[in-house]
Design an enzyme around this catalytic site. Structure first.
Site, PDB file in Angstrom:
ATOM      1  N   TYR A 165      -3.052  31.367  -8.987  1.00 56.14           N
ATOM      2  CA  TYR A 165      -2.670  32.604  -8.275  1.00 56.14           C
ATOM      3  C   TYR A 165      -3.906  32.976  -7.339  1.00 56.14           C
ATOM      4  O   TYR A 165      -4.982  33.062  -7.661  1.00 56.14           O
ATOM      5  CB  TYR A 165      -2.197  33.822  -8.995  1.00 56.14           C
ATOM      6  CG  TYR A 165      -1.147  33.665  -9.753  1.00 56.14           C
ATOM      7  CD1 TYR A 165       0.234  33.920  -9.119  1.00 56.14           C
ATOM      8  CD2 TYR A 165      -1.064  33.655 -11.258  1.00 56.14           C
ATOM      9  CE1 TYR A 165       1.549  33.725 -10.066  1.00 56.14           C
ATOM     10  CE2 TYR A 165      -0.008  33.354 -11.741  1.00 56.14           C
ATOM     11  CZ  TYR A 165       1.242  33.502 -11.402  1.00 56.14           C
ATOM     12  OH  TYR A 165       2.365  33.321 -11.977  1.00 56.14           O
ATOM     13  N   THR A 204      -2.881  31.395 -19.070  1.00 53.92           N
ATOM     14  CA  THR A 204      -3.141  32.821 -18.760  1.00 53.92           C
ATOM     15  C   THR A 204      -2.205  33.691 -18.820  1.00 53.92           C
ATOM     16  O   THR A 204      -0.954  33.210 -18.117  1.00 53.92           O
ATOM     17  CB  THR A 204      -4.044  33.077 -17.773  1.00 53.92           C
ATOM     18  OG1 THR A 204      -5.083  31.959 -17.476  1.00 53.92           O
ATOM     19  CG2 THR A 204      -4.490  34.390 -17.296  1.00 53.92           C
ATOM     20  N   ASP A 230       3.341  29.875 -19.161  1.00 56.72           N
ATOM     21  CA  ASP A 230       3.016  29.277 -20.301  1.00 56.72           C
ATOM     22  C   ASP A 230       3.177  30.359 -21.422  1.00 56.72           C
ATOM     23  O   ASP A 230       3.417  30.049 -22.697  1.00 56.72           O
ATOM     24  CB  ASP A 230       1.661  28.905 -20.011  1.00 56.72           C
ATOM     25  CG  ASP A 230       0.491  29.667 -19.718  1.00 56.72           C
ATOM     26  OD1 ASP A 230      -0.405  30.267 -20.401  1.00 56.72           O
ATOM     27  OD2 ASP A 230       0.680  30.076 -18.381  1.00 56.72           O
ATOM     28  N   PHE A 237       9.201  39.450 -22.920  1.00 57.24           N
ATOM     29  CA  PHE A 237       8.723  38.261 -23.092  1.00 57.24           C
ATOM     30  C   PHE A 237       9.260  37.281 -23.934  1.00 57.24           C
ATOM     31  O   PHE A 237       9.620  37.234 -25.097  1.00 57.24           O
ATOM     32  CB  PHE A 237       7.300  38.466 -23.723  1.00 57.24           C
ATOM     33  CG  PHE A 237       6.015  37.850 -23.251  1.00 57.24           C
ATOM     34  CD1 PHE A 237       5.920  37.523 -21.836  1.00 57.24           C
ATOM     35  CD2 PHE A 237       4.839  37.280 -23.975  1.00 57.24           C
ATOM     36  CE1 PHE A 237       4.770  37.011 -21.485  1.00 57.24           C
ATOM     37  CE2 PHE A 237       4.022  36.406 -23.430  1.00 57.24           C
ATOM     38  CZ  PHE A 237       3.674  36.381 -22.158  1.00 57.24           C
ATOM     39  N   ASN A 275      -0.784  28.421 -16.319  1.00 54.19           N
ATOM     40  CA  ASN A 275      -2.296  28.596 -15.789  1.00 54.19           C
ATOM     41  C   ASN A 275      -3.124  29.169 -16.976  1.00 54.19           C
ATOM     42  O   ASN A 275      -4.220  29.643 -16.879  1.00 54.19           O
ATOM     43  CB  ASN A 275      -2.525  29.672 -14.777  1.00 54.19           C
ATOM     44  CG  ASN A 275      -1.822  30.847 -15.311  1.00 54.19           C
ATOM     45  OD1 ASN A 275      -1.206  31.253 -16.112  1.00 54.19           O
ATOM     46  ND2 ASN A 275      -2.217  31.891 -14.493  1.00 54.19           N
ATOM     47  N   GLU A 284      16.007  35.023 -34.197  1.00 54.97           N
ATOM     48  CA  GLU A 284      17.151  35.925 -33.827  1.00 54.97           C
ATOM     49  C   GLU A 284      17.053  36.708 -32.348  1.00 54.97           C
ATOM     50  O   GLU A 284      18.030  36.882 -31.754  1.00 54.97           O
ATOM     51  CB  GLU A 284      17.035  37.080 -34.897  1.00 54.97           C
ATOM     52  CG  GLU A 284      17.415  36.525 -36.359  1.00 54.97           C
ATOM     53  CD  GLU A 284      16.103  35.806 -37.067  1.00 54.97           C
ATOM     54  OE1 GLU A 284      16.213  35.613 -38.370  1.00 54.97           O
ATOM     55  OE2 GLU A 284      15.031  35.697 -36.634  1.00 54.97           O
TER      56      GLU A 284
END
Length: 570
Positions: free
Chosen positions: A558, A489, A460, A435, A487, A57
């Site tokens: 990074y 992470t 990811d 997110f 990465n 949803e």
């Protein structure tokens, strides 16, 4: 009493009236996940509305959000009762903070069996949704459905635009009593604005300040786009030679390569570039004219309070909600397009300004993006964005193409560097930072602009939080090119660990590896892995020409330190 309606599907019901009214308001797609209310609504009751089944949803709500943002029209999403409605809430929260006119709909228990927290799957949906919506109510009488849709649309299309919510008991949804037609639907052509009585007087003050300023700067937010002010802003900026700086989501107000486009800003930019970017952009300015400014878009007044003292003018379609953090010298509450057109007339005899020099910043950005090094531990995100820009340029004309960014540290590289050659040509969750936003936002963008390429960059962590809808884009055959920068992470959280503690703590941010190419293939999406500029450019070019979904996994790393992020302080 039976929990399953017994009316034949051909009978005209509240479901017909609901879909008919949505269609009359311009809705052509309803995104969602259906539950047992399928006994009352099939979503084929009205011609011209397509139901888009999603895996979650949240995806439905964000896809509706982005389609609404780009089209400028309200769009709809659907959830079943109980957990379906709660799954929808993060997407609804996204649309309230990101400012999109979404009509969120959810089934509810039968009207005679609504005992929240006691009836199976029954929650007080309106109380859950009310704090994050412009309007929230539950259908009590079937005949009211048309009026409730109208109220929801009007509220959603009033600045600050945002979601409305209707809770619909399943027995009423299947009732023939609500099948009647209503009067003509009146959908606002653009969002309705608050207009203060003294706005013209305030505009004259703003014009006087602009005329006397040596280095004025326009800071533009998304409500300027929503008001239809883009053409007027461009004309004013070009005539008076005014630099334009934007929030994350207002990139594209000026074309990407326009000399007055000073870019979008983020509190992370000094740290990313290892360069005093905010000082370069704002220190010389003596007048900050904020057009459609919205604090939720995360361009904080502290970012422009650099260098010499500044006079500020706020122009927005709502009264100032945050006077404690932004108290302008002149506050103009009116429609942004109306103001800019009026200001243009008031300043017709004002001579062009001399834009302040940001050549050192542009040189630093060019050097950063062109980084030729091949790193053994993964590409750098600026290299990824540079490749995406290159291939987007190759596959679009002027004023076309959309780059979408999910949420993470990489997102701020997108804010700074991603190509945006049209309004909403760069999309991210500027207000809510939800997110997993990327995949459903790319769906909405591709559906809104079917003839233009859509590229998605996602980390990811965020991508895998909502990756089930890879199957949805495969089923719909949406030609989205997805780049997963991996990465293993939560990189942004690792940055904050370092800012606060000068070290990181792996168990809170590190994942074990996921093969995103295999994940994509399992969902019907072709995929490859790229580890260098050459491989990534080749993969992007392949994806851009496929005409179907394509995913590229790119190992990244990074090079950040804890310094240079002072602008993040609140």
């Amino acid at each position: 009493m039976s929990r399953v309606p017994t009316l034949p599907s051909s009978t005209s019901t509240t479901a017909h009236a609901l879909l008919r009214r949505l269609h009359e308001h311009g809705v052509r797609k309803v995104f969602g996940v259906v539950g047992r209310e399928a006994a009352s609504i099939l979503f084929d009751e009205v011609d011209g509305i397509e139901f888009v089944l999603t895996r979650h949803e949240f995806t439905a709500a964000v896809a509706a959000d982005v389609l609404a943002r780009i089209s400028g029209r309200p769009q709809a999403c659907w959830a079943t009762l109980g957990p379906g409605m709660t799954n929808l809430t993060t997407g609804v929260a996204t649309s309230v903070l990101d400012r999109s006119p979404v009509i969120a709909l959810a089934a509810q228990s039968e009207s005679y069996d609504i005992f929240p927290n006691d009836t199976h799957q029954c929650l007080d949906s309106v109380s859950v949704m009310r704090p994050m919506t412009k309007y929230a109510t539950e259908l009590q009488r079937p005949d009211d459905i048309t009026d409730l849709v109208d109220s929801a649309v009007t509220a959603a299309m009033t600045e600050p635009v945002g979601p409305s919510f209707l809770s619909i008991p399943v027995d009423l949804l299947g009732s023939a009593a609500g099948a009647g037609a209503g009067s003509e639907a009146r959908t606002p052509a653009r969002p309705l604005a608050t207009v203060s009585d003294d706005w013209k007087e305030r505009a004259e003050q703003a014009a006087e300040l602009l005329a006397s300023a040596e280095h004025p700067v326009l800071v533009v937010g998304a409500s300027a786009i929503r008001s239809g002010a883009v053409g007027a802003v461009r004309a004013l900026a070009e005539r008076l030679r005014l630099p334009v700086i934007t929030t994350y989501i207002a990139k594209g107000v000026l074309p990407q390569d326009h000399d007055l486009n000073y870019g979008a800003v983020t509190g992370y930019m000094d740290g990313i570039l290892s360069f005093p970017a905010l000082d370069t952009l704002f220190a010389p300015a003596d007048l900050i004219l904020t057009l459609g400014y919205d604090y939720a878009e995360d361009l904080r007044p502290s970012m422009w309070q650099r260098g010499a003292g500044k006079t500020t003018v706020r122009v927005a379609p709502v009264a100032n909600p945050v006077p404690r953090v932004y108290r302008p010298d002149v506050d103009v509450v009116t429609d942004v397009r109306t103001f800019v057109t009026h200001l243009d007339a008031l300043t017709s005899d004002v001579a062009p300004k001399q834009p302040h020099d940001i050549a050192p910043l542009r040189t630093r950005i060019a050097e950063f993006l062109s980084d030729p090094e091949e790193y053994s531990d993964g590409m750098r995100v600026q290299q990824v964005i540079d490749c995406m820009n290159t291939v987007m340029d190759e596959n679009t004309g002027a004023g076309e193409g959309t780059i979408v960014s999910d949420i993470g540290f990489f997102r701020h590289y997108g804010v700074l560097f991603a190509r945006a050659d049209q309004p909403f040509g760069f999309l991210t969750s500027a207000g809510c930072s939800s997110f997993g936003y990327g995949l459903p936002a790319a769906m909405g963008a591709q559906l809104a602009r079917p003839g233009q390429p859509t590229f998605l960059v996602a980390g990811d962590g965020g991508f895998h939080s909502n990756s089930a809808d890879l199957e949805t884009i495969a089923r719909l055959n949406l030609p989205i090119v997805t780049v997963v920068v991996n990465n293993d992470t939560n990189g942004l959280i690792e940055l904050y660990q370092n800012i606060g503690h000068r070290r990181s703590y792996g168990p809170a941010v590190k994942f074990t590896g996921v093969d995103f190419t295999e994940l994509a293939r399992a969902n019907g999406v072709e995929a490859v892995r790229a580890g260098s500029r050459e491989e990534l450019l080749a993969a992007l070019r392949k994806g851009a020409g496929l005409g179907r979904p394509f995913l590229i996994e790119v190992p990244v790393n990074y090079d950040f330190s804890a310094g240079g992020f002072e602008a993040l302080s609140i």
